[in-house]
Design a protein around this motif. Structure first.
Motif, PDB file in Angstrom:
ATOM      1  N   ALA A  77       8.144  16.167 -10.131  1.00 57.06           N
ATOM      2  CA  ALA A  77       6.990  17.049 -10.342  1.00 57.06           C
ATOM      3  C   ALA A  77       6.450  16.818 -11.738  1.00 57.06           C
ATOM      4  CB  ALA A  77       7.411  18.499 -10.156  1.00 57.06           C
ATOM      5  N   LEU A  78       5.211  16.341 -11.843  1.00 55.42           N
ATOM      6  CA  LEU A  78       4.572  16.115 -13.137  1.00 55.42           C
ATOM      7  C   LEU A  78       3.456  17.129 -13.306  1.00 55.42           C
ATOM      8  CD1 LEU A  78       4.200  12.215 -13.039  1.00 55.42           C
ATOM      9  CD2 LEU A  78       6.116  13.570 -13.873  1.00 55.42           C
ATOM     10  N   GLU A  79       2.899  17.196 -14.523  1.00 55.25           N
ATOM     11  CA  GLU A  79       1.775  18.107 -14.765  1.00 55.25           C
ATOM     12  C   GLU A  79       0.592  17.726 -13.872  1.00 55.25           C
ATOM     13  OE1 GLU A  79       1.058  17.773 -18.918  1.00 55.25           O
ATOM     14  OE2 GLU A  79       2.897  18.844 -19.442  1.00 55.25           O
ATOM     15  N   THR A  80       0.485  16.440 -13.554  1.00 58.27           N
ATOM     16  CA  THR A  80      -0.652  15.957 -12.775  1.00 58.27           C
ATOM     17  C   THR A  80      -0.410  16.030 -11.270  1.00 58.27           C
ATOM     18  OG1 THR A  80       0.315  13.788 -13.152  1.00 58.27           O
ATOM     19  CG2 THR A  80      -1.564  14.379 -14.512  1.00 58.27           C
ATOM     20  N   GLY A  81       0.777  16.474 -10.862  1.00 59.90           N
ATOM     21  CA  GLY A  81       1.089  16.560  -9.438  1.00 59.90           C
ATOM     22  C   GLY A  81       2.426  15.908  -9.148  1.00 59.90           C
ATOM     23  N   THR A  82       2.822  15.939  -7.882  1.00 61.64           N
ATOM     24  CA  THR A  82       4.128  15.394  -7.501  1.00 61.64           C
ATOM     25  C   THR A  82       3.986  13.916  -7.149  1.00 61.64           C
ATOM     26  OG1 THR A  82       4.800  17.529  -6.643  1.00 61.64           O
ATOM     27  CG2 THR A  82       6.040  15.633  -5.874  1.00 61.64           C
ATOM     28  N   ILE A  83       4.871  13.100  -7.706  1.00 56.36           N
ATOM     29  CA  ILE A  83       4.871  11.680  -7.358  1.00 56.36           C
ATOM     30  C   ILE A  83       6.101  11.379  -6.507  1.00 56.36           C
ATOM     31  CG2 ILE A  83       3.598  10.881  -9.375  1.00 56.36           C
ATOM     32  CD1 ILE A  83       6.498   9.890 -10.327  1.00 56.36           C
ATOM     33  N   THR A  84       6.012  10.345  -5.679  1.00 56.13           N
ATOM     34  CA  THR A  84       7.126   9.924  -4.835  1.00 56.13           C
ATOM     35  C   THR A  84       7.375   8.446  -5.077  1.00 56.13           C
ATOM     36  OG1 THR A  84       6.395  11.515  -3.175  1.00 56.13           O
ATOM     37  CG2 THR A  84       7.966   9.838  -2.448  1.00 56.13           C
ATOM     38  N   ARG A  85       8.636   8.080  -5.219  1.00 52.71           N
ATOM     39  CA  ARG A  85       9.009   6.670  -5.350  1.00 52.71           C
ATOM     40  C   ARG A  85       9.987   6.325  -4.229  1.00 52.71           C
ATOM     41  NH1 ARG A  85       5.180   6.757  -7.611  1.00 52.71           N
ATOM     42  NH2 ARG A  85       4.582   6.118  -9.715  1.00 52.71           N
ATOM     43  N   THR A  86       9.681   5.275  -3.485  1.00 53.48           N
ATOM     44  CA  THR A  86      10.470   4.925  -2.301  1.00 53.48           C
ATOM     45  C   THR A  86      11.026   3.515  -2.442  1.00 53.48           C
ATOM     46  OG1 THR A  86       9.073   6.339  -0.953  1.00 53.48           O
ATOM     47  CG2 THR A  86      10.378   4.700   0.221  1.00 53.48           C
ATOM     48  N   LEU A  87      12.252   3.342  -2.005  1.00 47.65           N
ATOM     49  CA  LEU A  87      12.851   2.013  -2.038  1.00 47.65           C
ATOM     50  C   LEU A  87      13.531   1.754  -0.698  1.00 47.65           C
ATOM     51  CD1 LEU A  87      12.906  -0.073  -4.296  1.00 47.65           C
ATOM     52  CD2 LEU A  87      15.198   0.697  -4.870  1.00 47.65           C
TER      53      LEU A  87
END
Ligand SMILES: [Ca+2]
Ligand SMILES: [Ca+2]
Ligand SMILES: [Ca+2]
Ligand SMILES: [Ca+2]
Length: 211
Positions: free
Chosen positions: A193-203
């Motif tokens: 969760a960042l100030e700019t929104g939620t990011i997702t990283r997938t591997l």
């Protein structure tokens, strides 16, 4: 003609006001620049943090599964599994492996964040999951959290019976192991969760079963 030494000793009121306004303008733009810079730096750090964590966790899972056998369930079919039991060999009996105690990889609710559509543990993610490795299941159990902030569903997947992200598995959760022949496909989505929104990283990676 000589100028009077004291003629320009101080600022006029107008000059002082202009100088003051300029100073405020300069200071505020400096603060804005610093803020912008810090925000960008933080975002970069968090993004690479999520990437590092997803990579480390997948590496660890692959390490555990490299020599694994006796898979339960055998994660073939369209769905794979997010809860896998397996054993690792501790020796050889002729050409047959001597299997060690049962281990498991399980996707569990984060301990402080029950399933209630609220972010109870305040990490910015609602009802997030953790990936847990357990050794000696049912015996002298030893648990280790391999990864926190695991997404409920793998990136691009929706719980609807279809393979929305077109990776060959239907409705897979944020962690999934899927077997095709002798190959295990390991997939993991981690969120931040960042100030700019939620990011997702997938591997996604694969391991060829040897046992
Ligand atoms: Ca949470
Ligand atoms: Ca919750
Ligand atoms: Ca899918
Ligand atoms: Ca789906």
């Amino acid at each position: 003609m000589l100028r009077h030494p004291h003629a320009r000793a101080g600022f006029t009121l107008v000059e002082a006001a202009v100088a003051g306004a300029l100073l405020i303008l300069l200071l505020s733009s400096a603060v804005l620049a610093a803020r912008g810079g810090m925000g960008a730096f933080r975002a970069t750090q968090d993004t690479s943090g999520a990437e590092t964590r997803v990579r480390r966790a997948v590496d660890r899972v692959v390490f555990e599964l490299l020599s694994a056998g006796e898979l339960l369930p055998n994660p073939t079919g369209d769905f794979g599994t997010e809860n896998l039991q397996f054993r690792k060999p501790i020796g050889l009996n002729g050409t047959t492996p001597d299997w060690g105690p049962i281990c498991s990889l399980t996707l569990e609710r984060a301990p402080g964040d029950p399933d209630d559509d609220l972010d109870n543990d305040g990490n910015g993610l609602i009802d997030d999951y953790v990936l847990v490795l357990t050794r000696d299941v049912g015996g002298n159990e030893h648990r280790a959290v391999l990864c926190t902030n695991v997404a409920e569903m793998l990136e691009g997947e929706v719980a609807n019976g279809d393979d929305d992200n077109a990776n060959g598995v239907r409705d897979e959760h944020g962690f999934n192991v899927h077997r095709v022949g002798d190959v295990l496909f390991v997939r993991l989505s981690v969120q931040e969760a960042l100030e700019t929104g939620t990011i997702t990283r997938t591997l996604e990676t694969s391991v060829r079963l040897r046992n």
